[in-house]
Design a protein around this motif. Structure first.
Motif, short mmCIF file in Angstrom:
data_model
loop_
_atom_site.label_atom_id
_atom_site.label_comp_id
_atom_site.label_asym_id
_atom_site.label_seq_id
_atom_site.Cartn_x
_atom_site.Cartn_y
_atom_site.Cartn_z
N SER A 51 0.83 -1.21 0.00
CA SER A 51 0.00 0.00 0.00
C SER A 51 0.86 1.26 0.00
N ILE A 52 1.96 1.23 0.71
CA ILE A 52 2.86 2.39 0.73
C ILE A 52 3.55 2.53 -0.62
N SER A 53 3.92 1.41 -1.23
CA SER A 53 4.57 1.45 -2.55
C SER A 53 3.64 2.05 -3.60
N LYS A 54 2.35 1.71 -3.54
CA LYS A 54 1.39 2.27 -4.50
C LYS A 54 1.31 3.78 -4.36
N ALA A 55 1.34 4.28 -3.13
CA ALA A 55 1.29 5.72 -2.91
C ALA A 55 2.54 6.41 -3.42
N ALA A 94 1.68 5.04 9.07
CA ALA A 94 2.18 5.08 7.69
C ALA A 94 2.09 6.50 7.14
N MET A 95 0.98 7.18 7.39
CA MET A 95 0.83 8.56 6.90
C MET A 95 1.86 9.48 7.56
N GLU A 96 2.07 9.29 8.84
CA GLU A 96 3.05 10.09 9.57
C GLU A 96 4.44 9.95 8.95
N LYS A 97 4.82 8.71 8.67
CA LYS A 97 6.14 8.45 8.08
C LYS A 97 6.23 8.99 6.65
N LEU A 98 5.18 8.79 5.86
CA LEU A 98 5.19 9.27 4.48
C LEU A 98 5.26 10.78 4.40
N GLN A 99 4.62 11.45 5.33
CA GLN A 99 4.62 12.91 5.30
C GLN A 99 6.04 13.45 5.43
N SER A 100 6.87 12.76 6.22
CA SER A 100 8.25 13.23 6.38
C SER A 100 9.12 12.88 5.19
N PRO A 103 5.60 14.57 0.37
CA PRO A 103 4.24 15.07 0.57
C PRO A 103 3.23 14.54 -0.45
N VAL A 104 3.64 14.29 -1.67
CA VAL A 104 2.72 13.78 -2.68
C VAL A 104 2.31 12.35 -2.32
N ALA A 105 3.25 11.53 -1.94
CA ALA A 105 2.94 10.16 -1.53
C ALA A 105 2.04 10.17 -0.29
N TYR A 106 2.28 11.11 0.60
CA TYR A 106 1.44 11.25 1.79
C TYR A 106 -0.02 11.51 1.40
N VAL A 107 -0.25 12.47 0.50
CA VAL A 107 -1.61 12.81 0.09
C VAL A 107 -2.26 11.63 -0.63
N ARG A 108 -1.50 10.94 -1.44
CA ARG A 108 -2.05 9.76 -2.12
C ARG A 108 -2.49 8.70 -1.11
N TYR A 109 -1.62 8.42 -0.14
CA TYR A 109 -1.95 7.42 0.87
C TYR A 109 -3.15 7.88 1.70
N ALA A 110 -3.16 9.15 2.09
CA ALA A 110 -4.25 9.69 2.89
C ALA A 110 -5.58 9.61 2.15
N SER A 111 -5.54 9.80 0.83
CA SER A 111 -6.78 9.77 0.05
C SER A 111 -7.43 8.39 0.09
N ILE A 112 -6.63 7.35 0.11
CA ILE A 112 -7.16 5.99 0.19
C ILE A 112 -7.55 5.67 1.63
#
Length: 157
Positions: A51-55, A94-100, A103-112
């Protein structure tokens, strides 16, 4: 078992004097995920990595970075929660880690994860993120403020 996760010991039998080697490993506690509906299932690291890879698709992020991120999440969850982990906590971490990281991957993950239904929800998330973290000087503006319409002089007499 990865390097550094087990200990090699040379031993000797006190009765006969035979020397032998033993390997000791830290016993891993199997994590279980508590789903939103209350059901539990075994935690699968590959699902989180997937899921993180997809984001992070088409983003300049190495697979090693994502694997390290997942390892950090698993270790943190295991030490903080014990055996059972709420699925929402996994998503939040996962969102916390991606945000750091990106930011684009963070928003993608958050959207799902947050199940965005409208484009406005993306904009709200980006605005919230913008308030939390300053934009890097080399990062282009994602959304520019709307332009003010300037009245044009009339060409009619």
């Amino acid at each position: 078992i990865q390097e550094g996760e087990r200990i090699r010991r040379r031993r000797q039998c006190v009765a006969c004097g035979t020397r032998y080697t033993t390997y000791e490993a830290i016993e891993q506690i199997e994590l279980r995920v508590v789903k939103r509906n209350g059901r539990t299932e075994p935690f699968h690291r590959y699902k989180l990595l997937s899921s993180i890879s997809k984001a992070c698709e088409k983003r300049p992020i190495k697979l090693e970075t994502l694997e390290r991120l997942v390892d950090e999440i698993v270790i943190e969850l295991g030490t903080e929660t014990g055996r059972e982990v709420p699925s929402r906590l996994i998503g939040l971490r996962a969102m916390e880690k991606l945000q750091s990281i990106d930011p684009v991957a963070y928003v993608r993950y958050a959207s799902i994860y947050r199940q965005f239904q409208e484009a406005g929800e993306f904009v709200e998330e980006v605005e919230q993120m913008r308030k939390r973290t300053p934009r890097r000087p080399d990062q282009p503006e994602l959304f520019s403020p709307p332009r003010q319409s300037v009245p044009q002089p009339s060409t009619l007499p």
